[in-house]
Design a protein around this motif. Structure first.
Motif: not given
Ligand SMILES: *Cc1c(COP(=O)(O)O)cnc(C)c1O
Length: 375
Positions: A58-60, A63, A84-85, A87, A130, A156, A158-159, A180, A182, A185, A193, A310
């Motif tokens: 996963n994305g977390t 990192i 940010s999220f 994570a 991010v 980061d 992820a987005q 990420s 998720y 996404k 993943g 958020y």
């Molecule tokens: C979704 C997200 C993550 C974490 O991803 P996961 O796959 O849900 O663990 C990390 N950073 C940001 C900015 C995200 O949006």
């Protein structure tokens, strides 16, 4: 009814490809590692223009593993944007470092370069910009500041699949990048993943080992790692979806342009800004308004879903009270009451965007807004 996200609609458009890909994984029992993961890693490295891609759970985790691979001094400070999220900051603490929050800029909501320079101390070891909402952070400036202060940079992303900073795909501009997959996404699996990307051979090898029990071969372990692997079924789903990602990304960009045309004269809203050097991939289309809660309620009453990304900026969360971050001057704190994410994604049509925009304009025409609601 206009949905914020509709993964079932997307599935039905690619059902044949997805069903057969999942079937192939089961037929070949390639559940962990194997051909599908290998194909995915090669294709995703190509997509993002990186030398290496390591699929993880996963994305977390991505990192955390990236931070661990860099071998930063234990307890050092890592700078993370306040919007940010969780994570992003959670991974810092989990890997034995101290979170330092940095403000976001007023324009595109990514990390403020001027505040970043202010937050550096002799204990700072890294920064995690991010690419928030799908808009790249100002990487040249961030890398310039990082290099002159002996700091590492982990993007980061992820987005921000397929987002570009000055024509370069995000993820490989800093030392390492993470993604990420998720389900919600821009490129989403059918479960969890994630991936780490880098151009550095040694860091790539280290990440791959950390994610797979520190092993060199099956039962020979060089050090203790962990179990964080992308599985075959997720990889196969991602391989199918990657074939459509460019088209879906272009669609997001076109939908965003339509929102912009429809809403640009509305003085009670701040529209998302896309810098001249950016390819914004609109993971989220985030507007700001001082009537946020009323507008969201009115759209909901009309069958239009929205989100907030958020609603509580990270330094305001209970989890981070111990840091005592000085927040009074932060944009991120002022904005968490004003930001609103409108529906965005490949399930929407131009008509949907016109419908949503019309409802927003009606809301402001009918609402008793005052001059202090305008920007
Ligand atoms: C979704 C997200 C993550 C974490 O991803 P996961 O796959 O849900 O663990 C990390 N950073 C940001 C900015 C995200 O949006």
């Amino acid at each position: 009814m206009i949905k914020f996200l509709d993964l079932k609609d997307q599935y039905y458009r690619i059902k044949g490809e997805i069903d057969s890909a999942i079937h192939d994984v089961i037929e070949s029992s390639a559940f962990i590692g194997g051909k599908f993961v290998k194909d995915f890693e090669a294709a995703f490295a190509g997509l993002q223009g990186c030398r290496h891609c390591i699929g993880v759970a996963n994305g977390t985790d991505a990192i955390e593993i990236a931070i661990e691979a860099m071998g930063l001094p234990r307890g050092s400070e890592i700078i993370v944007p306040a919007n940010s999220f969780i994570a992003t900051s959670e991974a810092v603490t989990r890997s034995g470092h101290r979170v330092v929050f940095c403000d976001c800029g007023p324009g595109n909501y990514t990390i403020s370069v001027s505040d970043l320079a202010q937050k550096i101390t002799p204990r700072t070891s890294a920064v995690i910009p991010v690419h928030l909402y799908g808009h790249p952070a100002d990487m040249d400036e961030i890398i310039r500041i990082a290099r002159s202060n002996n700091m590492k940079v982990i993007e980061d992303s992820a987005q921000a699949h397929c987002a570009e900073y000055r024509s370069r795909r995000v993820g490989s501009i800093g030392d390492m990048g993470i993604f990420s997959f998720y389900p919600g996404k821009n490129l989403g699996a059918y479960g969890d993943g994630g991936a780490i990307v880098t151009g550095n051979d040694a860091l790539a090898a280290k990440c791959r080992m950390i994610a797979n029990h520190g092993r060199i071969e099956k039962y020979n372990h060089e050090f203790e790692g962990r179990n964080s692997r992308l599985d075959g079924i997720q990889a196969a789903v991602l391989n199918v979806k990657m074939r459509h990602l460019e088209e879906w990304t272009e669609k997001r960009i076109a939908l965003a342009a339509r929102y912009h045309t429809n809403l640009r004269d509305c003085t009670e809203i701040v529209l998302p800004r896309c810098e001249s050097w950016a390819r914004h991939v609109y993971h989220l289309y985030v507007i700001r308004t001082r009537c946020r809660d009323e507008l969201a309620q009115s759209l909901k009453n009309g069958g239009i879903e929205t989100g907030i990304h958020y609603p509580i900026a990270l330094p305001r969360l209970k989890a981070y009270q111990y840091l005592k971050t000085p927040i009074s001057e932060m944009n991120a704190i002022a904005y968490d009451r004003e930001i609103l994410s409108l529906p965005m994604g490949d399930h929407l049509s131009m008509n949907d965007i016109d419908e949503i925009s019309g409802r927003i304009l009606d809301f402001f025409n009918n609402a008793a807004t005052t001059s202090k609601d305008r920007y």
